[in-house]
Design a protein around this motif. Sequence first.
Motif, PDB file in Angstrom:
ATOM      1  N   ARG A  36       0.831  -1.207   0.000  1.00 10.60           N
ATOM      2  CA  ARG A  36       0.000   0.000   0.000  1.00 10.60           C
ATOM      3  C   ARG A  36       0.863   1.254   0.000  1.00 10.60           C
ATOM      4  O   ARG A  36       0.674   2.158  -0.827  1.00 10.60           O
ATOM      5  CB  ARG A  36      -0.903   0.007   1.232  1.00 10.60           C
ATOM      6  N   ASP A  37       1.830   1.336   0.897  1.00  6.97           N
ATOM      7  CA  ASP A  37       2.650   2.541   1.010  1.00  6.97           C
ATOM      8  C   ASP A  37       3.471   2.775  -0.257  1.00  6.97           C
ATOM      9  O   ASP A  37       3.631   3.911  -0.713  1.00  6.97           O
ATOM     10  CB  ASP A  37       3.576   2.444   2.211  1.00  6.97           C
ATOM     11  N   PHE A 237     -10.192 -11.670  -9.628  1.00  3.82           N
ATOM     12  CA  PHE A 237      -9.434 -10.762  -8.781  1.00  3.82           C
ATOM     13  C   PHE A 237     -10.077  -9.389  -8.706  1.00  3.82           C
ATOM     14  O   PHE A 237      -9.937  -8.693  -7.698  1.00  3.82           O
ATOM     15  CB  PHE A 237      -7.991 -10.674  -9.276  1.00  3.82           C
ATOM     16  N   ALA A 238     -10.769  -8.967  -9.755  1.00  7.70           N
ATOM     17  CA  ALA A 238     -11.478  -7.693  -9.694  1.00  7.70           C
ATOM     18  C   ALA A 238     -12.549  -7.742  -8.600  1.00  7.70           C
ATOM     19  O   ALA A 238     -12.759  -6.761  -7.882  1.00  7.70           O
ATOM     20  CB  ALA A 238     -12.105  -7.369 -11.040  1.00  7.70           C
ATOM     21  N   ALA A 239     -13.219  -8.898  -8.450  1.00  2.00           N
ATOM     22  CA  ALA A 239     -14.231  -9.040  -7.406  1.00  2.00           C
ATOM     23  C   ALA A 239     -13.594  -9.035  -6.025  1.00  2.00           C
ATOM     24  O   ALA A 239     -14.164  -8.499  -5.067  1.00  2.00           O
ATOM     25  CB  ALA A 239     -15.017 -10.336  -7.622  1.00  2.00           C
ATOM     26  N   VAL A 240     -12.402  -9.613  -5.905  1.00  5.21           N
ATOM     27  CA  VAL A 240     -11.694  -9.587  -4.622  1.00  5.21           C
ATOM     28  C   VAL A 240     -11.357  -8.146  -4.249  1.00  5.21           C
ATOM     29  O   VAL A 240     -11.520  -7.724  -3.103  1.00  5.21           O
ATOM     30  CB  VAL A 240     -10.419 -10.448  -4.686  1.00  5.21           C
ATOM     31  N   LEU A 241     -10.882  -7.377  -5.222  1.00  7.68           N
ATOM     32  CA  LEU A 241     -10.538  -5.985  -4.954  1.00  7.68           C
ATOM     33  C   LEU A 241     -11.759  -5.175  -4.543  1.00  7.68           C
ATOM     34  O   LEU A 241     -11.652  -4.232  -3.747  1.00  7.68           O
ATOM     35  CB  LEU A 241      -9.894  -5.366  -6.195  1.00  7.68           C
ATOM     36  N   ALA A 242     -12.925  -5.525  -5.077  1.00 10.00           N
ATOM     37  CA  ALA A 242     -14.152  -4.806  -4.753  1.00 10.00           C
ATOM     38  C   ALA A 242     -14.823  -5.322  -3.480  1.00 10.00           C
ATOM     39  O   ALA A 242     -15.778  -4.713  -2.994  1.00 10.00           O
ATOM     40  CB  ALA A 242     -15.136  -4.904  -5.916  1.00 10.00           C
ATOM     41  N   GLY A 243     -14.320  -6.417  -2.931  1.00 10.94           N
ATOM     42  CA  GLY A 243     -14.947  -7.049  -1.785  1.00 10.94           C
ATOM     43  C   GLY A 243     -14.432  -6.538  -0.456  1.00 10.94           C
ATOM     44  O   GLY A 243     -13.759  -5.509  -0.390  1.00 10.94           O
ATOM     45  N   PRO A 244     -14.720  -7.261   0.618  1.00 13.24           N
ATOM     46  CA  PRO A 244     -14.339  -6.812   1.960  1.00 13.24           C
ATOM     47  C   PRO A 244     -12.824  -6.835   2.153  1.00 13.24           C
ATOM     48  O   PRO A 244     -12.120  -7.617   1.503  1.00 13.24           O
ATOM     49  CB  PRO A 244     -15.026  -7.841   2.881  1.00 13.24           C
ATOM     50  N   PRO A 245     -12.287  -6.000   3.045  1.00 20.93           N
ATOM     51  CA  PRO A 245     -10.841  -5.933   3.268  1.00 20.93           C
ATOM     52  C   PRO A 245     -10.227  -7.250   3.720  1.00 20.93           C
ATOM     53  O   PRO A 245      -9.042  -7.494   3.487  1.00 20.93           O
ATOM     54  CB  PRO A 245     -10.706  -4.866   4.354  1.00 20.93           C
ATOM     55  N   PRO A 257      -7.062  -8.224  -0.472  1.00 21.07           N
ATOM     56  CA  PRO A 257      -6.853  -6.918  -1.121  1.00 21.07           C
ATOM     57  C   PRO A 257      -5.784  -6.126  -0.380  1.00 21.07           C
ATOM     58  O   PRO A 257      -5.686  -6.187   0.847  1.00 21.07           O
ATOM     59  CB  PRO A 257      -8.223  -6.241  -1.007  1.00 21.07           C
ATOM     60  N   CYS A 258      -5.011  -5.365  -1.124  1.00 26.34           N
ATOM     61  CA  CYS A 258      -3.894  -4.634  -0.529  1.00 26.34           C
ATOM     62  C   CYS A 258      -4.302  -3.238  -0.091  1.00 26.34           C
ATOM     63  O   CYS A 258      -3.802  -2.218  -0.616  1.00 26.34           O
ATOM     64  CB  CYS A 258      -2.715  -4.594  -1.493  1.00 26.34           C
ATOM     65  N   ALA A 259      -5.236  -3.175   0.834  1.00 31.86           N
ATOM     66  CA  ALA A 259      -5.575  -1.936   1.547  1.00 31.86           C
ATOM     67  C   ALA A 259      -5.899  -0.768   0.637  1.00 31.86           C
ATOM     68  O   ALA A 259      -5.418   0.340   0.815  1.00 31.86           O
ATOM     69  CB  ALA A 259      -4.419  -1.554   2.488  1.00 31.86           C
ATOM     70  N   GLY A 260      -6.731  -1.032  -0.380  1.00 31.19           N
ATOM     71  CA  GLY A 260      -7.205   0.055  -1.222  1.00 31.19           C
ATOM     72  C   GLY A 260      -6.455   0.247  -2.513  1.00 31.19           C
ATOM     73  O   GLY A 260      -6.945   0.935  -3.410  1.00 31.19           O
ATOM     74  N   VAL A 261      -5.268  -0.326  -2.658  1.00 35.57           N
ATOM     75  CA  VAL A 261      -4.559  -0.222  -3.936  1.00 35.57           C
ATOM     76  C   VAL A 261      -4.904  -1.458  -4.770  1.00 35.57           C
ATOM     77  O   VAL A 261      -5.212  -2.521  -4.225  1.00 35.57           O
ATOM     78  CB  VAL A 261      -3.030  -0.099  -3.742  1.00 35.57           C
ATOM     79  N   PRO A 262      -4.871  -1.348  -6.099  1.00 33.85           N
ATOM     80  CA  PRO A 262      -5.437  -2.418  -6.948  1.00 33.85           C
ATOM     81  C   PRO A 262      -4.521  -3.603  -7.196  1.00 33.85           C
ATOM     82  O   PRO A 262      -4.239  -3.971  -8.320  1.00 33.85           O
ATOM     83  CB  PRO A 262      -5.759  -1.661  -8.246  1.00 33.85           C
ATOM     84  N   LEU A 263      -4.058  -4.225  -6.098  1.00 37.21           N
ATOM     85  CA  LEU A 263      -3.355  -5.505  -6.171  1.00 37.21           C
ATOM     86  C   LEU A 263      -3.913  -6.425  -5.096  1.00 37.21           C
ATOM     87  O   LEU A 263      -4.366  -5.968  -4.044  1.00 37.21           O
ATOM     88  CB  LEU A 263      -1.847  -5.329  -5.946  1.00 37.21           C
TER      89      LEU A 263
END
Length: 269
Positions: A36-37, A237-245, A257-263
Amino acid sequence: MASSTGLAGPARPLADIAADPGPASGALDAAVARVRDTLEAVFAAVATTGTESRALLARAYDQEKRAPVTADLAALRPGLHARLAGQPLVSGIGFVAAPGLLADVPAWLEWWQRGPDGTVRPLLPELDPEHSAYSDYTHWDWYTLPRETGLRAVAGPYVDYLCSDEYGLTLSAPVVLDGRFVGVAAADVYLRHFEAAVLPVLQRLPAPARLVNARGRVAASTDPAHLAGSLTRGPDFAAVLAGPPAGRREAGARLLPCAGVPLVLVTDA
């Protein structure tokens, strides 16, 4: 090369980015935080570029009552040069216009990059479709993902034949003016620099791990079965990024998901 924007503090040297993040406990949290950072620092530069590009285009349309031209985008250059100087991970940065946006050219990249000797120089690509296989940039992931989703994206790694001939990532975000998609703001990161930043924390995990983008492309990996640049098939993976943290488990692996960044961090840990 989202509508949400990354916020980050002053740029740090690459050696500091790759420093020890802390004790082994909470290794997953440390890995997510490092990814994320690392990416938010680059996305902050992308977001500023997008804001400045939108303002320049709006001035032409709203104040001067005309279509923008390439000369308008020249005003981006001081800021782009400053971001290249101030953000060590960024090797190239700029605004890529949607075809037909500018009145004087069919397509345009206002793009600047750092050369091997450290000098900042413009990218001057051949955009004539009769002479260049790279004239249509609208099918590349760094352009199509922000255009289609309205979100930030990480494209690659891939060999960047357009800009550097280096293996790298492009981080991009859509630029929207009055509800209309007008292009993308983007930044390039050499893969070797990204790996130097994130592999140390991935190597501390108790099982092999990899970072995967929205389309399943592996961005970094400690898993010999999934090398950087390879395509991971199966999970959405797009669904994972859009799902819960907290992510989810699928086929025995944890997808985080990597805390809001798209990986997405994928590991058996």
